[in-house]
Design an enzyme around this catalytic site. Structure first.
Site, PDB file in Angstrom:
ATOM      1  N   GLU A  98      36.066  71.572 101.465  1.00 11.87           N
ATOM      2  CA  GLU A  98      35.005  72.028 100.526  1.00 11.87           C
ATOM      3  C   GLU A  98      35.190  73.424 100.444  1.00 11.87           C
ATOM      4  O   GLU A  98      35.249  73.993  99.056  1.00 11.87           O
ATOM      5  CB  GLU A  98      33.701  71.923 101.179  1.00 11.87           C
ATOM      6  CG  GLU A  98      33.155  70.522 101.423  1.00 11.87           C
ATOM      7  CD  GLU A  98      31.675  70.607 102.013  1.00 11.87           C
ATOM      8  OE1 GLU A  98      30.995  69.533 101.945  1.00 11.87           O
ATOM      9  OE2 GLU A  98      31.357  71.641 102.760  1.00 11.87           O
TER      10      GLU A  98
ATOM     11  N   GLY B 171      33.675  78.281 109.841  1.00 14.43           N
ATOM     12  CA  GLY B 171      33.088  78.919 111.166  1.00 14.43           C
ATOM     13  C   GLY B 171      34.249  78.876 112.260  1.00 14.43           C
ATOM     14  O   GLY B 171      35.396  78.827 111.881  1.00 14.43           O
TER      15      GLY B 171
END
Lengths: 512, 512
Positions: free
Chosen positions: B303, B280
């Site tokens: 990740e 984000g």
């Protein structure tokens, strides 16, 4: 102030001449501790708490205060020290900051009154955080040991806790050599020196509970040792009381669960997986039930070994038990000493950094069984704060085991204080273990296996299987009304009355 | 139903003759999926979601429903699959149980309406829990890959996620060979086959971000492969939008904190420690600021790798990045492919069990930076439930990194929805990360370093440094009145109005 040679050692436990010259009284030794010092002491589950220096320090603080001066320290420990120790320092307002765990009423009251800072952290995080410098410099370590070898290595006492780290990081070290600790314990300990700060960490090569990966003694830089104090004092653990019906019922459900998991092929039939159990009646009842379950050759990977474990080891139910502390009663110590060659083959004490290490707990697949104050209908667990505000003890190692274990169980009687408190509530007002970390909840009424269930399904199961029957209708009513709201959500709640049980208790003395 | 030899492969990606005979259409392949099956599919951060079989399955479910029959599956994934995939299956009421993470509005609404079961667990726990049998048998795995080698090994696609586990545990396997995935990606992946169930686990011998401990391909039992479907479809990640002022302010505080920690000797000056950042705007701004911070040779252990990481790798700011998914835009894929020999030396994709493994995260000393919905004045963090009841996405890997990292940071704008929601509240109505796991909170207004602070001290710092100025007086007022109660406790609260901010929002549309 250094001791004269006239005060030669009494115990014969100080086999290094260099250390023998540093023997002095506790009253002399505390002269090295100054106001505002950060003092790191030994002690875990009460075991291995320094016996002489802390009372002398409390006395010195009292005297200093009498002159109108201030004197507080920051106190770091392994986990709980003896109640006497906690109380003495608290009563003289001697502690500014306490870390990481306490279990004593005087300290608890002071913390809850906002007159003593308390930082409640996972026990596996303590050593690394202090080493990383999160608590500033450690000025003095006060560590109880069982003796000093010819080479100046230190034989650990009845607990290891964070002692390795305290000895490494402290500017000055005061040793208490306690001749009450059986000399025969030498060799039970496994002190791992392979830890490091990142980026220099390497895998911890421990794959079985019984593995020895370290050495039996602590190292210390002799130049840092400013005093050696001789003591002869017992740890003071009380004999365990026989378990009551409620504890036995909880234990029964746990043992049924193990059998169920074995049948499902999720646990090895004979040896299960390494067990971790907290302290107290319930844990004791669970352990006590293991030999009746017909298990042989079990293993335990836990924090504290109590008297009950000795029996399990002796009869072969438990083949190997690893912990960081031996909190034994006087009778337990006698049993241990009388059969020390046997027990030394089956019991290992490790630094708490290793006994609680996420890496090891996950690798071994520990079955984590911890107590709790209360759980909510969705499986969030409060282990620390009574009514959400008042600290009881602390999170201790429960999070280390619950997060990383093979299966994470929380055990509690369904009610407290004569039934006026329900251990199952609509929402817990303090969360120590989240819904993501709670897999099984057990009370005397039954067991709720939450694995693979969405929150709403968990609610039904927890209320029906675990709540006291008297509280079930209230809990069902809350859940039903929460669920009936439009767009009730993944986890339905009525925010206006989520703490209704707790508010009622605060107002009326009962959650009923 | 097995394909005739007439449908020979189009892509040339299926280099094994044995697999080439199994090529069929997606419509044919979904014939192997039955009602009530547990279906485990590939996909993490959208990347590597199967492109053809799931839409065909949704269509089949729609047709079955039209005949009046029921047809639902349990759906397991790596993390989020593409929105299209989530939506298609949800719209036909095709999912009974969803696990472990979703990020799509149709699914979210259904979950929040109580019409779809959703289990929200730590991403590092998924593979082991499924393997342990907590979710029953996995009937079918549907896994996107980039190709099949001559020896029948599978070349992973743009994400690995839980694919290794799905291929191992599923009864039947459907492979999607996606020729859109650049063939040049072969060799970027490191699939670790050393995991096991306890008591057979051994240390994972990974000590640096760039270590390769596995093999570049998946293994699969050819007898289980019932269908191979050829596709050519993009992952569909959107290019990132430029970061806004709020995100840049948050990034600035984070970079100042790094500099502060370096000066204090708690972080290595040049390379810091491995960085983990969520997805984000805020994470993107933090990463974007790293090259302006003068850092060289940083590492990331995270990740998901997004477009912005490619630039950092290219200019040498980041030497090595490890993740489980490459969520790149079309432009990102072009950049990657054009310079694949370079990127293959600097980027590694691993199973999510390894990218998020507690053992590795702790060993490496990862700096964990995750977003949040809200934090309370004591540092408890809500990452998942809007107003305490409605799920947003899920906890994802945030807990894996926050619990085990070197330092655990949570980042968020101080307000949401035009200022009507404060990200700092008296008490969070859902806890995903407890006070024990939250060390630093950052908003655009500043940073609260909570390490070593008792709850009451944390409250002052969080309100003053992180809350939006408009909300500070209300938060101070709450804390002051809570603290003023007799026996206010370690963590003062007014249970009757702890959720006052949230109730006000629900009633008036604003927390103000």
């Amino acid at each position: 102030m250094i001791s004269s040679s006239s005060r030669s050692q009494a115990s014969g436990r100080i086999r290094s001449a260099a250390f023998a010259t540093k023997v002095m009284s506790a009253e002399e030794a505390v002269g090295f501790i100054h106001p505002a010092d950060t003092v790191a002491i030994s002690g875990f589950g009460g075991a291995g708490t320094p016996k002489a220096v802390v009372p002398a320090l409390a006395e010195r603080i009292r005297e200093t205060r009498a002159t109108g001066s201030n004197f507080t320290i920051n106190l770091l420990t392994g986990a709980s020290v003896t109640s006497q120790t906690e109380k003495l320092l608290t009563e003289v307002d001697g502690i500014a900051l306490r870390m990481p765990y306490q279990a004593e009423s005087t300290a608890r009251k002071k913390i809850n009154d906002g007159r003593m800072d308390y930082v409640d952290i996972h026990l596996s995080h303590v050593a690394q955080q202090v080493w990383e410098g999160y608590y500033g410099k450690v000025d003095v370590a006060v560590v109880e040991i069982a003796g000093i070898t010819e080479d100046g290595e230190l034989i650990p006492s009845s607990s290891i806790g964070n002692n390795k780290t305290w000895l490494d990081v402290a500017d000055k070290v005061i040793l208490e050599v306690n001749s009450w600790v059986p000399a025969e314990m030498e060799g039970m300990h496994d002190v791992y020196y392979g830890t490091a700060l990142p980026p220099n960490r390497t895998p911890i090569q421990l794959t079985r509970v019984e593995d020895r990966i370290g050495q039996p003694t602590f190292r210390v830089d002799p130049a840092k040792v400013i005093a050696v104090v001789e003591t002869h004092g017992r740890d003071g653990a009380n004999p365990l009381t026989p378990s009551d019906g409620v504890s036995q019922a909880i234990a029964g459900h746990v043992l049924d669960f193990f059998a169920h998991e074995v049948r499902a092929g999720r646990l090895p039939a004979d040896s299960l997986l390494p067990l971790q159990a907290g302290i107290g009646n319930v844990a004791n009842a669970v352990l006590g039930g293991l030999d009746r379950g017909g298990y042989k050759g079990l293993t335990c990977y836990s924090e504290v070994i109590q008297d009950s474990m000795l029996r399990l080891v002796k009869d072969g139910t438990v083949a190997h038990a690893s912990a960081t502390a031996l909190a034994l009663s006087e009778e337990g110590i006698e049993e241990l000493t009388a059969n020390i060659d046997f027990y030394r083959e089956h019991i290992i004490l490790r630094p708490q950094e290793i006994s609680n290490h996420p890496e090891i707990v996950r690798r071994l697949g520990v079955i984590a069984m911890n107590g709790m104050l209360e759980a909510d209908i969705y499986g969030n667990v409060n282990s620390t704060h009574v009514m959400g505000t008042k600290i009881m003890n602390g999170i201790g190692g429960s999070g280390d085991f619950a997060r990383n274990g093979y299966v994470s169980m929380f055990l509690s009687p369904s009610t407290a204080r004569g039934g006026t408190i329900s251990a199952i509530v609509p929402m817990v007002p303090h969360v120590d273990h989240t819904e993501h970390d709670t897999q099984v909840i057990v009370t005397e009424h039954g067991l709720a296996d939450l694995r693979g269930l969405s929150p709403r399904r968990r609610a039904h199961l927890i209320i029906e299987n675990c709540a006291h029957p008297e509280y079930r209708p209230m809990l069902h009513d809350y859940f039903k009304r929460a669920e009936a709201q439009p767009g009730a959500g993944q986890t339905p709640h009525l925010l206006g009355e989520a703490f209704g049980f707790h508010q009622r208790y605060l107002e009326t003395g009962s959650m009923r």
